[in-house]
Scaffold this motif. Structure first.
Motif, short mmCIF file in Angstrom:
data_model
loop_
_atom_site.label_atom_id
_atom_site.label_comp_id
_atom_site.label_asym_id
_atom_site.label_seq_id
_atom_site.Cartn_x
_atom_site.Cartn_y
_atom_site.Cartn_z
N HIS A 49 0.65 75.06 -6.26
CA HIS A 49 2.01 74.51 -6.13
C HIS A 49 2.51 74.75 -4.71
CE1 HIS A 49 2.09 78.67 -7.42
NE2 HIS A 49 1.69 78.29 -8.61
N LEU B 110 6.34 74.91 -3.78
CA LEU B 110 7.22 75.82 -4.52
C LEU B 110 8.31 76.35 -3.58
CD1 LEU B 110 7.54 77.48 -7.25
CD2 LEU B 110 6.36 79.31 -6.02
N THR C 187 5.83 76.87 -15.74
CA THR C 187 5.44 75.56 -15.24
C THR C 187 5.67 74.51 -16.33
OG1 THR C 187 3.15 75.99 -15.93
CG2 THR C 187 3.71 76.42 -13.63
N GLU C 188 5.73 73.27 -15.91
CA GLU C 188 6.05 72.18 -16.83
C GLU C 188 4.98 71.96 -17.89
OE1 GLU C 188 6.80 68.86 -14.32
OE2 GLU C 188 8.73 69.63 -13.61
N TYR D 11 3.76 79.96 -13.04
CA TYR D 11 3.33 79.96 -11.65
C TYR D 11 3.46 81.33 -11.01
CZ TYR D 11 8.38 79.46 -10.62
OH TYR D 11 9.76 79.64 -10.58
N GLN E 3 11.91 76.45 -13.54
CA GLN E 3 10.64 75.80 -13.83
C GLN E 3 10.11 75.06 -12.61
OE1 GLN E 3 10.28 72.21 -16.53
NE2 GLN E 3 9.51 73.78 -17.95
N TRP E 4 8.78 75.01 -12.47
CA TRP E 4 8.15 74.23 -11.41
C TRP E 4 6.89 73.58 -11.97
CZ3 TRP E 4 10.71 72.47 -7.61
CH2 TRP E 4 10.09 71.93 -6.47
N TYR E 5 6.06 73.03 -11.14
CA TYR E 5 4.91 72.28 -11.63
C TYR E 5 3.65 72.65 -10.82
CZ TYR E 5 5.30 69.22 -7.51
OH TYR E 5 5.35 68.75 -6.22
N ASP E 6 2.51 72.54 -11.47
CA ASP E 6 1.22 72.67 -10.81
C ASP E 6 0.71 71.28 -10.44
OD1 ASP E 6 1.08 75.44 -11.11
OD2 ASP E 6 0.00 75.32 -13.01
#
Length: 236
Positions: free
Chosen positions: A122, A125, A148-149, A154, A196-199
């Motif tokens: 990520h 980030l 993560t979504e 993460y 929240q975040w994403y890979d």
């Protein structure tokens, strides 16, 4: 040559916080495999190398000592993605949970008051998330986790050692965050859930990555450059 692999003897530290980056050696065919065949194996490895460079660039700007934990085997030659100021360690333990547990045990044993572990999937980030994580661990007996979504996390941080977060824990499924959070809450620690975040794991994630790179090009310059060279705009 490689930076020397750090020993596990207690070392003098310059800061109270250690940030551990868990990563793989960027060998074609062994990293970002779910981005193929949209990318070639070599292209996926180049992109992963850029992710790692930008992740290390980001965390070195924080008030923390940085340790890179690489999955074995390490190559004989150099890895130019590792800048000065980063201690290189080899991941040891049974599975991902065992390796994270061992890394936390080692680092807390070296005298750090707060330890955070994160991946390198990520590159955009926000640094503010990492700063919030460090702030959440200032009190003893604290935990933090960044979801993560896709149901994973993460980042995981602790200011005391909680091995029960890893005991017989399975990974690579959509309930990893939920189960880890449940275990964390069962410790009695003060638990903070980060935004929240994403890979970036699959071709569909590339569109979001490119949007972030357009909005904040200075945050991940290596990823931006490699994305342009690989023509990711046409793939997203």
């Amino acid at each position: 040559m490689w930076p020397p692999v750090a020993s596990h003897d207690p070392l003098p530290r310059s800061m109270d916080t250690a940030l551990l980056v868990f990563a793989k050696v960027p060998r074609p065919g062994e990293v970002k495999t779910r981005l193929t065949p949209a990318l070639s194996a070599a292209g996926a490895a180049r992109l992963y190398t850029a992710f790692l460079r930008d992740t290390l660039r980001q965390v070195l700007r924080l008030n923390a000592d940085v340790r890179l934990y690489l999955a074995p085997p390490l190559p004989d030659g150099e890895l130019d993605a590792v800048p000065s100021g980063v201690d290189v360690h080899v991941q040891t333990g049974d599975g991902l949970g065992g390796r994270m547990e061992q890394a936390f045990r080692e680092t807390l044993g070296d005298g750090y008051g707060q330890v955070l572990v994160m991946g390198s999937d990520h590159p955009t980030l926000p640094r503010s998330f990492l700063q919030r994580a460090d702030q959440a661990l200032q009190e003893s007996g604290s935990l933090c986790i960044g979801p993560t979504e896709d149901g994973g996390f993460y980042l995981l941080g602790m200011s005391a050692f909680y091995p029960q977060l890893f005991d017989e824990m399975s990974y690579s499924h959509g309930q990893v965050f939920a189960e880890t959070l449940s275990r964390a809450e069962g410790t009695g620690a003060d638990v903070t859930v980060l935004p929240q975040w994403y890979d970036v794991d699959r071709p569909r994630d590339l569109d979001r990555l490119l949007t972030d790179l357009d909005d904040r090009p200075a945050d991940a310059p290596n990823t931006r450059r490699v994305a342009d060279r690989l023509g990711l705009e046409a793939l997203a």
